[in-house]
Design a protein around this motif. Structure first.
Motif, PDB file in Angstrom:
ATOM      1  N   SER A  62     -39.950   9.428  28.163  1.00 55.48           N
ATOM      2  CA  SER A  62     -40.265   8.047  28.499  1.00 55.48           C
ATOM      3  C   SER A  62     -39.662   7.080  27.477  1.00 55.48           C
ATOM      4  CB  SER A  62     -41.782   7.869  28.571  1.00 55.48           C
ATOM      5  OG  SER A  62     -42.112   6.567  28.937  1.00 55.48           O
ATOM      6  N   SER A  63     -39.783   7.396  26.205  1.00 52.49           N
ATOM      7  CA  SER A  63     -39.208   6.547  25.149  1.00 52.49           C
ATOM      8  C   SER A  63     -37.690   6.508  25.247  1.00 52.49           C
ATOM      9  CB  SER A  63     -39.619   7.066  23.773  1.00 52.49           C
ATOM     10  OG  SER A  63     -41.007   6.981  23.611  1.00 52.49           O
ATOM     11  N   ALA A  64     -37.093   7.660  25.513  1.00 53.13           N
ATOM     12  CA  ALA A  64     -35.636   7.710  25.663  1.00 53.13           C
ATOM     13  C   ALA A  64     -35.199   6.871  26.857  1.00 53.13           C
ATOM     14  CB  ALA A  64     -35.167   9.156  25.812  1.00 53.13           C
ATOM     15  N   TYR A  65     -35.954   6.937  27.954  1.00 57.58           N
ATOM     16  CA  TYR A  65     -35.602   6.138  29.125  1.00 57.58           C
ATOM     17  C   TYR A  65     -35.681   4.646  28.803  1.00 57.58           C
ATOM     18  CZ  TYR A  65     -35.802   3.557  33.406  1.00 57.58           C
ATOM     19  OH  TYR A  65     -35.551   2.613  34.370  1.00 57.58           O
ATOM     20  N   LYS A  66     -36.738   4.222  28.124  1.00 54.93           N
ATOM     21  CA  LYS A  66     -36.886   2.799  27.801  1.00 54.93           C
ATOM     22  C   LYS A  66     -35.696   2.299  26.994  1.00 54.93           C
ATOM     23  CE  LYS A  66     -41.897   2.750  28.060  1.00 54.93           C
ATOM     24  NZ  LYS A  66     -43.151   2.772  27.327  1.00 54.93           N
ATOM     25  N   ALA A  67     -35.243   3.101  26.036  1.00 56.32           N
ATOM     26  CA  ALA A  67     -34.097   2.713  25.219  1.00 56.32           C
ATOM     27  C   ALA A  67     -32.813   2.665  26.054  1.00 56.32           C
ATOM     28  CB  ALA A  67     -33.935   3.672  24.048  1.00 56.32           C
ATOM     29  N   LEU A  68     -32.627   3.657  26.925  1.00 53.69           N
ATOM     30  CA  LEU A  68     -31.433   3.681  27.771  1.00 53.69           C
ATOM     31  C   LEU A  68     -31.442   2.524  28.763  1.00 53.69           C
ATOM     32  CD1 LEU A  68     -30.910   7.468  28.576  1.00 53.69           C
ATOM     33  CD2 LEU A  68     -29.589   6.036  27.032  1.00 53.69           C
ATOM     34  N   ALA A  69     -32.587   2.265  29.377  1.00 51.05           N
ATOM     35  CA  ALA A  69     -32.681   1.191  30.363  1.00 51.05           C
ATOM     36  C   ALA A  69     -32.443  -0.178  29.720  1.00 51.05           C
ATOM     37  CB  ALA A  69     -34.042   1.226  31.055  1.00 51.05           C
ATOM     38  N   ALA A  70     -32.825  -0.335  28.456  1.00 51.67           N
ATOM     39  CA  ALA A  70     -32.559  -1.593  27.761  1.00 51.67           C
ATOM     40  C   ALA A  70     -31.056  -1.792  27.565  1.00 51.67           C
ATOM     41  CB  ALA A  70     -33.282  -1.609  26.417  1.00 51.67           C
ATOM     42  N   ALA A  71     -30.331  -0.696  27.367  1.00 50.92           N
ATOM     43  CA  ALA A  71     -28.887  -0.780  27.145  1.00 50.92           C
ATOM     44  C   ALA A  71     -28.083  -0.729  28.446  1.00 50.92           C
ATOM     45  CB  ALA A  71     -28.446   0.364  26.228  1.00 50.92           C
ATOM     46  N   VAL A  72     -28.643  -0.125  29.483  1.00 49.81           N
ATOM     47  CA  VAL A  72     -27.966   0.001  30.781  1.00 49.81           C
ATOM     48  C   VAL A  72     -28.895  -0.618  31.829  1.00 49.81           C
ATOM     49  CG1 VAL A  72     -26.867   1.577  32.415  1.00 49.81           C
ATOM     50  CG2 VAL A  72     -26.920   2.172  29.984  1.00 49.81           C
ATOM     51  N   PRO A  73     -28.784  -1.926  32.057  1.00 52.86           N
ATOM     52  CA  PRO A  73     -29.725  -2.630  32.939  1.00 52.86           C
ATOM     53  C   PRO A  73     -29.757  -2.120  34.383  1.00 52.86           C
ATOM     54  CG  PRO A  73     -28.385  -4.191  31.701  1.00 52.86           C
ATOM     55  CD  PRO A  73     -27.821  -2.827  31.438  1.00 52.86           C
TER      56      PRO A  73
ATOM     57  N   LEU B 161     -21.921  10.117  41.106  1.00 55.40           N
ATOM     58  CA  LEU B 161     -21.503   8.989  41.928  1.00 55.40           C
ATOM     59  C   LEU B 161     -21.121   7.768  41.100  1.00 55.40           C
ATOM     60  CD1 LEU B 161     -24.121   9.393  44.794  1.00 55.40           C
ATOM     61  CD2 LEU B 161     -21.704  10.084  44.794  1.00 55.40           C
ATOM     62  N   LEU B 162     -21.393   7.811  39.814  1.00 52.54           N
ATOM     63  CA  LEU B 162     -20.950   6.741  38.915  1.00 52.54           C
ATOM     64  C   LEU B 162     -19.548   7.057  38.426  1.00 52.54           C
ATOM     65  CD1 LEU B 162     -24.204   6.217  36.823  1.00 52.54           C
ATOM     66  CD2 LEU B 162     -23.306   4.729  38.622  1.00 52.54           C
ATOM     67  N   THR B 163     -18.793   6.029  38.099  1.00 55.36           N
ATOM     68  CA  THR B 163     -17.468   6.257  37.528  1.00 55.36           C
ATOM     69  C   THR B 163     -17.641   6.809  36.114  1.00 55.36           C
ATOM     70  OG1 THR B 163     -17.303   4.067  36.512  1.00 55.36           O
ATOM     71  CG2 THR B 163     -16.543   4.265  38.815  1.00 55.36           C
ATOM     72  N   PRO B 164     -16.604   7.437  35.559  1.00 58.96           N
ATOM     73  CA  PRO B 164     -16.715   7.906  34.179  1.00 58.96           C
ATOM     74  C   PRO B 164     -17.081   6.787  33.205  1.00 58.96           C
ATOM     75  CG  PRO B 164     -14.829   8.932  35.219  1.00 58.96           C
ATOM     76  CD  PRO B 164     -15.349   7.885  36.185  1.00 58.96           C
ATOM     77  N   GLU B 165     -16.544   5.602  33.423  1.00 57.37           N
ATOM     78  CA  GLU B 165     -16.868   4.468  32.547  1.00 57.37           C
ATOM     79  C   GLU B 165     -18.333   4.073  32.670  1.00 57.37           C
ATOM     80  OE1 GLU B 165     -15.710  -0.212  32.169  1.00 57.37           O
ATOM     81  OE2 GLU B 165     -14.075   1.182  32.590  1.00 57.37           O
ATOM     82  N   GLN B 166     -18.838   4.026  33.894  1.00 58.40           N
ATOM     83  CA  GLN B 166     -20.243   3.673  34.100  1.00 58.40           C
ATOM     84  C   GLN B 166     -21.165   4.721  33.475  1.00 58.40           C
ATOM     85  OE1 GLN B 166     -20.035   3.424  38.382  1.00 58.40           O
ATOM     86  NE2 GLN B 166     -20.059   1.180  38.362  1.00 58.40           N
ATOM     87  N   ALA B 167     -20.870   5.988  33.709  1.00 62.17           N
ATOM     88  CA  ALA B 167     -21.683   7.066  33.128  1.00 62.17           C
ATOM     89  C   ALA B 167     -21.603   7.033  31.610  1.00 62.17           C
ATOM     90  CB  ALA B 167     -21.219   8.413  33.657  1.00 62.17           C
TER      91      ALA B 167
ATOM     92  N   GLU C  31     -21.655   4.586  29.732  1.00 62.45           N
ATOM     93  CA  GLU C  31     -22.610   3.625  29.185  1.00 62.45           C
ATOM     94  C   GLU C  31     -23.889   4.337  28.749  1.00 62.45           C
ATOM     95  OE1 GLU C  31     -23.282   0.312  31.848  1.00 62.45           O
ATOM     96  OE2 GLU C  31     -21.127   0.165  32.277  1.00 62.45           O
ATOM     97  N   TYR C  32     -24.282   5.352  29.494  1.00 61.48           N
ATOM     98  CA  TYR C  32     -25.478   6.130  29.118  1.00 61.48           C
ATOM     99  C   TYR C  32     -25.220   6.916  27.827  1.00 61.48           C
ATOM    100  CZ  TYR C  32     -27.601   4.994  33.599  1.00 61.48           C
ATOM    101  OH  TYR C  32     -28.147   4.328  34.655  1.00 61.48           O
TER     102      TYR C  32
END
Length: 172
Positions: free
Chosen positions: A48-59, A156-162, A164-165
């Motif tokens: 959950s903490s990891a998701y919150k950090a990722l979601a903040a960086a990848v809206p 289904l995401l492009t390499p550039e989009q992925a 970002e994670y």
């Protein structure tokens, strides 16, 4: 075909089915995630903490859902050497038309975060997934390990989009 060859082919087919089942990610589409039991409440905070950090960086990462031992389609949550918590999420950049018929919680909708007791366990899981899906484009995904966390991202995401994670994970 000889009896021995038939037996070997049957064993190979059965093994393939088991391997594919172990790396699947869908959750039950109609059931709501259940709250974590007291014994898994603390580990669930890791994913959950990891998701919150990722979601903040990848809206575009939205709609996280915790996976419980009861709802885990892989039956790995809390098992020795497996993930201690897991969260699935969606990515708004993935077109709904590309995921018709996909069950809620499937990695192809966005991704999943699996937290482990050790970095070695996370790496072992990532290696397993990559080995099983190699040569099967429909099952391919991006897998990023950072410490004891594995982030699985939709093909289904492009390499550039992925990527970002991956960048967001490395900043944690």
């Amino acid at each position: 075909m000889s009896r021995t060859s038939t037996t070997h082919l049957a064993a190979l087919a059965a093994g393939t089915v088991l391997l594919l089942a172990g790396c699947s990610s869908p959750t039950s589409g109609d059931s709501k995630p259940q709250p974590a039991s007291p014994s898994t409440a603390s580990p669930a905070a890791n994913a959950s903490s990891a998701y919150k950090a990722l979601a903040a960086a990848v809206p575009s990462a939205t709609g996280s859902a915790p996976v419980t031992a009861e709802s885990d389609p892989n039956h790995l949550l809390g098992r020795p050497g497996q993930y201690t918590s897991k969260i699935t999420f969606k990515d708004g950049r993935i077109k709904p038309d590309d995921t018709q018929g996909v069950e809620a919680g499937d990695v192809s909708l966005g991704g999943a975060i699996e937290a482990f007791a050790s970095a070695a366990d996370a790496q072992t899981r990532a290696t397993y997934i990559q080995t099983v899906t190699k040569g099967m484009p429909a099952l391919a995904e991006y897998d990023y390990v950072h410490g004891a966390t594995l982030v699985r991202v939709s093909r289904l995401l492009t390499p550039e989009q992925a990527g970002e994670y991956k960048t967001a994970l490395e900043k944690q």
